[in-house]
Design an enzyme around this catalytic site. Structure first.
Site, mmCIF file in Angstrom:
data_model
loop_
_atom_site.group_PDB
_atom_site.id
_atom_site.type_symbol
_atom_site.label_atom_id
_atom_site.label_comp_id
_atom_site.label_asym_id
_atom_site.label_seq_id
_atom_site.Cartn_x
_atom_site.Cartn_y
_atom_site.Cartn_z
ATOM 1 N N LYS A 59 6.589 -33.885 6.271
ATOM 2 C CA LYS A 59 5.564 -34.564 5.456
ATOM 3 C C LYS A 59 6.177 -35.023 4.140
ATOM 4 O O LYS A 59 5.967 -36.160 3.707
ATOM 5 C CB LYS A 59 4.380 -33.611 5.209
ATOM 6 C CG LYS A 59 3.530 -33.394 6.451
ATOM 7 C CD LYS A 59 2.497 -32.282 6.301
ATOM 8 C CE LYS A 59 1.788 -32.044 7.631
ATOM 9 N NZ LYS A 59 0.833 -30.948 7.630
ATOM 10 N N GLN A 103 -0.571 -26.259 3.672
ATOM 11 C CA GLN A 103 -0.267 -26.114 5.103
ATOM 12 C C GLN A 103 -0.947 -24.872 5.673
ATOM 13 O O GLN A 103 -0.876 -23.789 5.091
ATOM 14 C CB GLN A 103 1.265 -26.046 5.300
ATOM 15 C CG GLN A 103 1.721 -26.019 6.743
ATOM 16 C CD GLN A 103 1.442 -27.322 7.489
ATOM 17 O OE1 GLN A 103 1.320 -28.394 6.905
ATOM 18 N NE2 GLN A 103 1.349 -27.234 8.802
ATOM 19 N N ASP A 126 -6.216 -33.926 3.679
ATOM 20 C CA ASP A 126 -6.424 -33.345 5.013
ATOM 21 C C ASP A 126 -7.838 -33.631 5.516
ATOM 22 O O ASP A 126 -8.120 -33.480 6.707
ATOM 23 C CB ASP A 126 -6.262 -31.818 4.941
ATOM 24 C CG ASP A 126 -4.926 -31.332 5.467
ATOM 25 O OD1 ASP A 126 -4.388 -31.981 6.386
ATOM 26 O OD2 ASP A 126 -4.443 -30.311 4.968
HETATM 27 N N1 GUN Z 1 -1.569 -26.902 10.336
HETATM 28 C C1 GUN Z 1 -1.640 -27.497 11.542
HETATM 29 N N2 GUN Z 1 -2.177 -28.745 11.441
HETATM 30 C C2 GUN Z 1 -2.461 -28.922 10.125
HETATM 31 C C3 GUN Z 1 -3.027 -29.998 9.397
HETATM 32 O O1 GUN Z 1 -3.395 -31.045 9.932
HETATM 33 N N3 GUN Z 1 -3.151 -29.794 8.055
HETATM 34 C C4 GUN Z 1 -2.764 -28.637 7.440
HETATM 35 N N4 GUN Z 1 -2.940 -28.539 6.125
HETATM 36 N N5 GUN Z 1 -2.231 -27.621 8.101
HETATM 37 C C5 GUN Z 1 -2.084 -27.759 9.443
#
Ligand code: GUN
Length: 302
Positions: A59, A103, A126
């Site tokens: 990311k 995350q 998100d």
């Molecule tokens: N962990 C797995 N998928 C995601 C996501 O889309 N966003 C976040 N913040 N954590 C995750």
């Protein structure tokens, strides 16, 4: 770019999520340059889960590639909830930061709900904050920040079927807050007839067989078999499951039995290389949108 689904006789259209993600990222990058924006994305990782570390690194890298101000905060697994909340409060108040992503999963001693609700909803790239969930559920797509994986899946569906999905029957398998529920809301906004299949659904295969669009997001390797799928349906596999192989190796597989279903579907996403790359691309898109909205808000406030 729209791609045409092939006839469903043994020649399914393989949906290339990598290429689509590149297309989205290139458009974000071009917009950043043209509009003279410097979107800021802060990604927070707590603990040392190796898979999460890879996702977070990807990311941050992608954000840099898009010309964003990219910040990564890697905190130890024993970080106190209060310390994480303080970091979020600081980032909420930082005008150079337009997107904040924590995350998941978080270590057990931290209340993930509390942490997510502490993020300024305008920076919640998100799309997990209740304010954004509410906007999506009530049809306020222009105000909402929408979760990245469902947005990516929708992008791929539209590539195959075009902008109008009116009247199509979509079956979403899985009812998670991250994928299943927002996916169903998005498809509903696009005038689909939507059914959610979950672990307590009676005859999930019979329900699934009615679908023009199947989105599988349950985390059960190979759950969706060829006889679950109506000939000609478009099948989107959100599952990413690591399974053991003979000899000690592991392999990534989706929730769809790819080899079986590809003989029935008109179009299908592979795993890996389908929805996965789209999630990060849509995160870039969401961060760009958050930065655009922030600029408009500042202009109207000043
Ligand atoms: N962990 C797995 N998928 C995601 C996501 O889309 N966003 C976040 N913040 N954590 C995750």
């Amino acid at each position: 770019m729209k791609i045409a689904p092939s006839s469903f006789t043994n020649q399914p259209c393989l949906i290339d999520g990598k290429a689509a993600a590149q297309e989205v990222v290139a458009a974000v990058k071009a917009a950043v340059e043209q509009e003279g924006l410097r979107p800021g994305l802060a990604v927070i990782l707590v603990g040392d889960d190796p898979a999460s570390a890879v996702y977070v690194r990807n990311k941050s890298r992608r954000a840099e590639e898009c010309g964003f101000l990219s910040q990564q905060f890697s905190l130890p697994a024993d970080t106190r909830e209060e310390a994480l909340l303080q970091l979020i409060a600081r980032l909420n108040g930082d005008p150079a930061v337009h997107g904040i992503l924590v995350q998941l999963p978080l270590p057990g001693h931290i209340d993930a709900h509390k942490v997510i609700q502490a993020i300024d909803p305008r920076k919640d790239v998100d799309g997990f904050h209740y304010e954004n969930v509410g906007h999506l559920a009530t049809g306020g797509l222009t105000e909402a920040l929408v979760p990245c994986t469902p947005l990516g899946a929708l992008f791929l569906i539209k590539q195959v079927l075009g902008e109008s999905l009116r009247g199509l029957h979509a079956v979403v398998i899985g009812r998670s807050n991250i994928v299943g529920k927002p996916m169903a809301s998005l498809l509903l906004q696009h005038d689909c007839t939507v059914t959610i299949v979950h672990s307590r659904t009676l005859s999930p295969e019979a329900v699934c067989r009615q679908a023009d669009i199947v989105v599988a997001a349950v985390g059960v390797p190979g759950l969706v078999k060829a006889d679950w799928v109506k000939p000609g349906a478009v099948v989107i596999d959100v599952g990413i499951n690591r399974i053991d192989q003979p000899g000690g190796d592991t392999r990534l597989v989706g929730d769809v039995d790819f080899d079986g279903v590809k003989t029935v579907a008109s179009a299908i996403t592979p795993v890996p290389g389908g929805v996965g790359p789209m999630t990060i691309a849509m995160l870039m898109q969401n961060t760009l949108n958050a930065a655009r909205r922030s600029r408009i808000q500042q202009a109207t406030a000043g």
